[in-house]
Design a protein around this motif. Sequence first.
Motif, PDB file in Angstrom:
ATOM      1  N   MET A  72       0.823  -1.208   0.000  1.00 51.94           N
ATOM      2  CA  MET A  72       0.000   0.000   0.000  1.00 51.94           C
ATOM      3  C   MET A  72       0.859   1.261   0.000  1.00 51.94           C
ATOM      4  N   ASP A  73       1.884   1.309   0.895  1.00 51.08           N
ATOM      5  CA  ASP A  73       2.743   2.482   0.957  1.00 51.08           C
ATOM      6  C   ASP A  73       3.469   2.710  -0.358  1.00 51.08           C
ATOM      7  N   HIS A  74       3.899   1.631  -1.024  1.00 51.97           N
ATOM      8  CA  HIS A  74       4.607   1.798  -2.285  1.00 51.97           C
ATOM      9  C   HIS A  74       3.709   2.444  -3.333  1.00 51.97           C
ATOM     10  N   ASP A  75       2.435   2.066  -3.372  1.00 59.42           N
ATOM     11  CA  ASP A  75       1.494   2.684  -4.318  1.00 59.42           C
ATOM     12  C   ASP A  75       1.313   4.160  -4.004  1.00 59.42           C
ATOM     13  N   ARG A  76       1.197   4.488  -2.734  1.00 58.09           N
ATOM     14  CA  ARG A  76       1.031   5.883  -2.340  1.00 58.09           C
ATOM     15  C   ARG A  76       2.235   6.716  -2.754  1.00 58.09           C
ATOM     16  N   PHE A  77       3.417   6.192  -2.492  1.00 60.20           N
ATOM     17  CA  PHE A  77       4.610   6.980  -2.768  1.00 60.20           C
ATOM     18  C   PHE A  77       4.949   6.992  -4.251  1.00 60.20           C
ATOM     19  N   ARG A  78       4.501   5.990  -4.990  1.00 59.46           N
ATOM     20  CA  ARG A  78       4.610   6.052  -6.454  1.00 59.46           C
ATOM     21  C   ARG A  78       3.788   7.224  -6.981  1.00 59.46           C
ATOM     22  N   ARG A  79       2.589   7.429  -6.397  1.00 61.68           N
ATOM     23  CA  ARG A  79       1.763   8.578  -6.784  1.00 61.68           C
ATOM     24  C   ARG A  79       2.482   9.886  -6.486  1.00 61.68           C
ATOM     25  N   VAL A  80       3.175   9.934  -5.371  1.00 60.80           N
ATOM     26  CA  VAL A  80       3.909  11.142  -5.002  1.00 60.80           C
ATOM     27  C   VAL A  80       5.006  11.435  -6.019  1.00 60.80           C
ATOM     28  N   LEU A  81       5.736  10.409  -6.453  1.00 63.97           N
ATOM     29  CA  LEU A  81       6.798  10.614  -7.434  1.00 63.97           C
ATOM     30  C   LEU A  81       6.223  11.140  -8.750  1.00 63.97           C
ATOM     31  N   GLY A  82       5.073  10.594  -9.157  1.00 61.22           N
ATOM     32  CA  GLY A  82       4.417  11.098 -10.362  1.00 61.22           C
ATOM     33  C   GLY A  82       3.948  12.528 -10.198  1.00 61.22           C
ATOM     34  N   TYR A  83       3.441  12.856  -9.016  1.00 59.65           N
ATOM     35  CA  TYR A  83       2.993  14.225  -8.745  1.00 59.65           C
ATOM     36  C   TYR A  83       4.169  15.191  -8.821  1.00 59.65           C
ATOM     37  N   PHE A 109       9.147   8.781   3.550  1.00 60.92           N
ATOM     38  CA  PHE A 109       9.689   8.950   2.203  1.00 60.92           C
ATOM     39  C   PHE A 109      11.173   8.590   2.194  1.00 60.92           C
ATOM     40  N   ALA A 110      11.928   9.117   3.140  1.00 58.99           N
ATOM     41  CA  ALA A 110      13.362   8.844   3.209  1.00 58.99           C
ATOM     42  C   ALA A 110      13.643   7.370   3.470  1.00 58.99           C
ATOM     43  N   ALA A 111      12.808   6.739   4.336  1.00 57.45           N
ATOM     44  CA  ALA A 111      13.016   5.322   4.645  1.00 57.45           C
ATOM     45  C   ALA A 111      12.774   4.452   3.411  1.00 57.45           C
ATOM     46  N   LEU A 112      11.795   4.822   2.571  1.00 61.80           N
ATOM     47  CA  LEU A 112      11.467   4.019   1.393  1.00 61.80           C
ATOM     48  C   LEU A 112      12.418   4.278   0.224  1.00 61.80           C
ATOM     49  N   THR A 113      12.832   5.525   0.051  1.00 61.69           N
ATOM     50  CA  THR A 113      13.599   5.882  -1.139  1.00 61.69           C
ATOM     51  C   THR A 113      15.098   5.986  -0.901  1.00 61.69           C
ATOM     52  N   GLY A 114      15.484   6.143   0.345  1.00 60.31           N
ATOM     53  CA  GLY A 114      16.905   6.306   0.629  1.00 60.31           C
ATOM     54  C   GLY A 114      17.391   7.736   0.524  1.00 60.31           C
ATOM     55  N   MET A 115      16.488   8.679   0.276  1.00 59.43           N
ATOM     56  CA  MET A 115      16.863  10.093   0.261  1.00 59.43           C
ATOM     57  C   MET A 115      15.696  10.939   0.738  1.00 59.43           C
ATOM     58  N   GLY A 116      16.000  12.122   1.251  1.00 61.06           N
ATOM     59  CA  GLY A 116      14.942  13.018   1.694  1.00 61.06           C
ATOM     60  C   GLY A 116      14.139  13.561   0.537  1.00 61.06           C
ATOM     61  N   PHE A 130      13.124   1.215  -8.347  1.00 67.14           N
ATOM     62  CA  PHE A 130      12.462   0.460  -7.285  1.00 67.14           C
ATOM     63  C   PHE A 130      10.996   0.836  -7.141  1.00 67.14           C
ATOM     64  N   HIS A 131      10.690   2.129  -7.219  1.00 61.49           N
ATOM     65  CA  HIS A 131       9.336   2.586  -6.903  1.00 61.49           C
ATOM     66  C   HIS A 131       8.462   2.824  -8.128  1.00 61.49           C
ATOM     67  N   MET A 132       9.064   2.966  -9.310  1.00 63.52           N
ATOM     68  CA  MET A 132       8.276   3.192 -10.514  1.00 63.52           C
ATOM     69  C   MET A 132       8.610   2.120 -11.552  1.00 63.52           C
ATOM     70  N   ALA A 133       8.911   0.938 -11.065  1.00 64.46           N
ATOM     71  CA  ALA A 133       9.303  -0.166 -11.942  1.00 64.46           C
ATOM     72  C   ALA A 133       8.204  -0.478 -12.951  1.00 64.46           C
ATOM     73  N   VAL A 134       8.620  -0.867 -14.161  1.00 61.33           N
ATOM     74  CA  VAL A 134       7.652  -1.227 -15.191  1.00 61.33           C
ATOM     75  C   VAL A 134       7.266  -2.699 -15.032  1.00 61.33           C
ATOM     76  N   SER A 135       6.061  -3.014 -15.389  1.00 62.50           N
ATOM     77  CA  SER A 135       5.618  -4.413 -15.407  1.00 62.50           C
ATOM     78  C   SER A 135       4.764  -4.606 -16.652  1.00 62.50           C
ATOM     79  N   HIS A 136       4.866  -5.793 -17.228  1.00 57.40           N
ATOM     80  CA  HIS A 136       4.143  -6.075 -18.470  1.00 57.40           C
ATOM     81  C   HIS A 136       3.469  -7.437 -18.380  1.00 57.40           C
ATOM     82  N   VAL A 137       2.432  -7.602 -19.193  1.00 61.36           N
ATOM     83  CA  VAL A 137       1.790  -8.897 -19.387  1.00 61.36           C
ATOM     84  C   VAL A 137       1.808  -9.186 -20.887  1.00 61.36           C
ATOM     85  N   HIS A 138       1.578 -10.433 -21.243  1.00 59.75           N
ATOM     86  CA  HIS A 138       1.719 -10.835 -22.642  1.00 59.75           C
ATOM     87  C   HIS A 138       0.811 -10.054 -23.576  1.00 59.75           C
ATOM     88  N   THR A 139      -0.358  -9.649 -23.092  1.00 55.70           N
ATOM     89  CA  THR A 139      -1.291  -8.919 -23.956  1.00 55.70           C
ATOM     90  C   THR A 139      -0.840  -7.489 -24.227  1.00 55.70           C
TER      91      THR A 139
END
Length: 291
Positions: free
Chosen positions: A1-12, A41-48, A125-134
């Motif tokens: 859950m936290d990773h999804d939240r902080f991914r949104r922050v990086l996009g913002y 944020f710092a604990a998840l990303t390694g930087m402030g 780590f936080h904005m990794a790409v993922s794909h499916v065959h379709t």
Amino acid sequence: MDHDRFRRVLGYIDHHLDQPLPLEVLAAEAAYSSFHFHRRFAALTGMGVHRYVQLSRFKRAAWQAAFRPDVTVLAMALDAGYESAEAFSRAFSQRLGQSPGAFRGQPDWARWAGAWHDLDNVRRFHMAVSHVHTDVRIIAFPGMPIASLAHIGPPGHIGDTIRRFIAWRRAHGLPPSRAATWNLVYADPDETPADAFRMDIACSCAYVEPNEAGVVAAVIEAGRCAVLRHEGSDALLADSVRYLYGEWLSATGEVPRDAPLFFQRVAFFPDVPEHEAVTDIYLPLATRQPS
């Protein structure tokens, strides 16, 4: 859950680099208490979070300095959150060892390559790409006449080749809006000796006059291709390529054709936020034999 939240922050952050980004706003985007957001944020990303924003702004400014000669130093400074070109130039020099003007004249690509290492690691780590065959389409690529400039040598110096090609296409009225941008990739930069690495920078073009830039007429061969869309940073592009060569080929039984992998650059950073850059990856395929 936290990773999804902080991914949104990086996009913002990507979307609002030219605006104030107070801690309270970013915490609200993550639906997190402002008392704890910066520590999480710092604990998840390694930087402030302040350092992440600063590096993101500098990366965009450096890309503009390198590849967008029409963007002034003052415009870069204001977009990066500085009140003057002088203050921005001092900070730029501290980060890249050169003033924006000196960098534009003769970039130190070795310094450049290490400047975004920490930032790109956060994205991996936080904005990794993922794909499916379709996600993969098989098409009959019709072939494409191109104007092409070969880069042969260390991948870290490809910026010089890109700049030469940009200058040539500007001089010939071939902006990306009129002439699609292509890269032909002949080797894996991680597995090829630096001096033997080759990638061609190209755009759609029916005729190329003799020129001093080294741009030549060429053709992307027609044939069956698997196409996978990569959305996001070039720092993650290799992950999408590995998916095609690994999981997708293994699952489908398709066989690559004797032709180089190629990319179509659909939307470019820094013209769009980094996580919204779009690259279509084309893997040439052998003709499928009837079973």
